[in-house]
Design an enzyme around this catalytic site. Structure first.
Site, short mmCIF file in Angstrom:
data_model
loop_
_atom_site.label_atom_id
_atom_site.label_comp_id
_atom_site.label_asym_id
_atom_site.label_seq_id
_atom_site.Cartn_x
_atom_site.Cartn_y
_atom_site.Cartn_z
N ASN A 97 0.71 -1.20 -0.10
CA ASN A 97 0.03 0.10 -0.04
C ASN A 97 0.95 1.13 0.03
O ASN A 97 1.93 1.22 0.57
CB ASN A 97 -1.15 -0.12 1.11
CG ASN A 97 -0.30 0.02 2.39
OD1 ASN A 97 0.65 -0.80 2.69
ND2 ASN A 97 -1.01 0.50 3.48
N GLU A 136 -3.14 -4.44 -3.17
CA GLU A 136 -3.83 -5.26 -4.20
C GLU A 136 -3.76 -4.66 -5.43
O GLU A 136 -3.29 -5.12 -6.47
CB GLU A 136 -5.14 -5.68 -3.94
CG GLU A 136 -5.25 -6.56 -2.56
CD GLU A 136 -5.67 -5.76 -1.19
OE1 GLU A 136 -6.00 -6.29 -0.31
OE2 GLU A 136 -5.20 -4.63 -1.28
N CYS A 153 -10.64 -2.91 -4.08
CA CYS A 153 -9.65 -3.73 -4.56
C CYS A 153 -10.60 -5.06 -5.34
O CYS A 153 -10.10 -5.63 -6.14
CB CYS A 153 -8.78 -4.35 -3.55
SG CYS A 153 -7.58 -2.87 -3.13
N CYS A 187 -10.21 -4.52 0.30
CA CYS A 187 -11.44 -3.83 0.39
C CYS A 187 -12.18 -4.02 -0.86
O CYS A 187 -11.83 -4.56 -1.63
CB CYS A 187 -10.81 -2.38 0.60
SG CYS A 187 -10.18 -1.77 -0.99
N SER A 235 -3.49 13.29 0.98
CA SER A 235 -4.87 13.52 0.59
C SER A 235 -5.24 12.00 0.56
O SER A 235 -5.01 11.23 -0.57
CB SER A 235 -4.68 14.17 -0.85
OG SER A 235 -6.17 13.73 -1.43
N TYR A 236 -6.22 11.61 1.52
CA TYR A 236 -6.22 10.07 1.70
C TYR A 236 -6.91 9.59 0.38
O TYR A 236 -6.63 8.18 0.31
CB TYR A 236 -7.17 9.79 2.91
CG TYR A 236 -6.57 10.37 4.22
CD1 TYR A 236 -5.06 9.90 4.58
CD2 TYR A 236 -7.32 10.93 5.16
CE1 TYR A 236 -4.56 10.36 5.65
CE2 TYR A 236 -6.65 11.60 6.44
CZ TYR A 236 -5.11 11.19 6.70
OH TYR A 236 -4.77 11.59 7.67
N ASN A 279 -1.18 8.62 1.05
CA ASN A 279 -0.81 10.05 0.71
C ASN A 279 -1.73 10.89 1.77
O ASN A 279 -2.67 10.35 2.33
CB ASN A 279 -1.61 9.99 -0.76
CG ASN A 279 -1.27 11.35 -1.35
OD1 ASN A 279 -1.79 12.32 -1.06
ND2 ASN A 279 -0.29 11.54 -2.27
#
Length: 144
Positions: free
Chosen positions: A55, A68, A102, A99, A60-61, A58
């Site tokens: 993963n 994945e 993904c 998630c 900025s989420y 950032n």
């Protein structure tokens, strides 16, 4: 559970071990300065090649990319298009599932996909994309 076992049993234990190793190494290289929740993923493609990803967060989420999808991007960049298996690893008490985003992205590259959810303690839980995303949206929905 039988369907999940059948799906993941199509992949040899040696291959799952190779996927685990690749995912664990990618997890160690993940970039998660905000959540500190490192995730690694390794995809076995039809070619037999393994592509891994971690993963990448950032500030900025919404710009964060999951492990994945990172692995899928690596596979596509390498010219691969069809996935045969996925292993996801987290450092959690119980292994975590991909998630929803993904799951949808993975469905673009496989009709069904054996998935092994794992943790850093070595626990593995088998499942499949069909079990996690039974009514997915795909190309057939666009062909109408």
């Amino acid at each position: 559970m039988a369907d999940r076992q059948n799906s993941t049993s199509q992949i040899s234990e040696q291959t799952w071990d190779a996927l685990y190793k690749a995912a664990a190494e990618a997890r160690e290289r993940a970039y998660a300065p905000y959540s500190e929740f490192l995730v690694g993923a390794a995809l076995l493609m039809e070619s037999g090649d393994i592509y891994a990803g971690g993963n990448v967060e950032n500030a900025s989420y919404g710009a964060t990319i999951c492990a994945e999808r990172s692995a899928i991007c690596s596979a596509v960049a390498g010219g691969a298009r069809r996935a045969s298996a996925l292993l996801v690893i987290t450092d959690t008490e119980q292994p975590a599932a991909p998630c929803g985003i993904c799951r949808q992205v993975l469905s673009e590259f496989s009709d069904d996909l054996p998935i092994m959810m794992a943790n850093t303690q070595g626990q593995r839980v088998p499942t499949s994309l069909d079990a996690l995303l039974p009514f997915r949206f795909g190309k057939a929905d666009l062909d109408k």
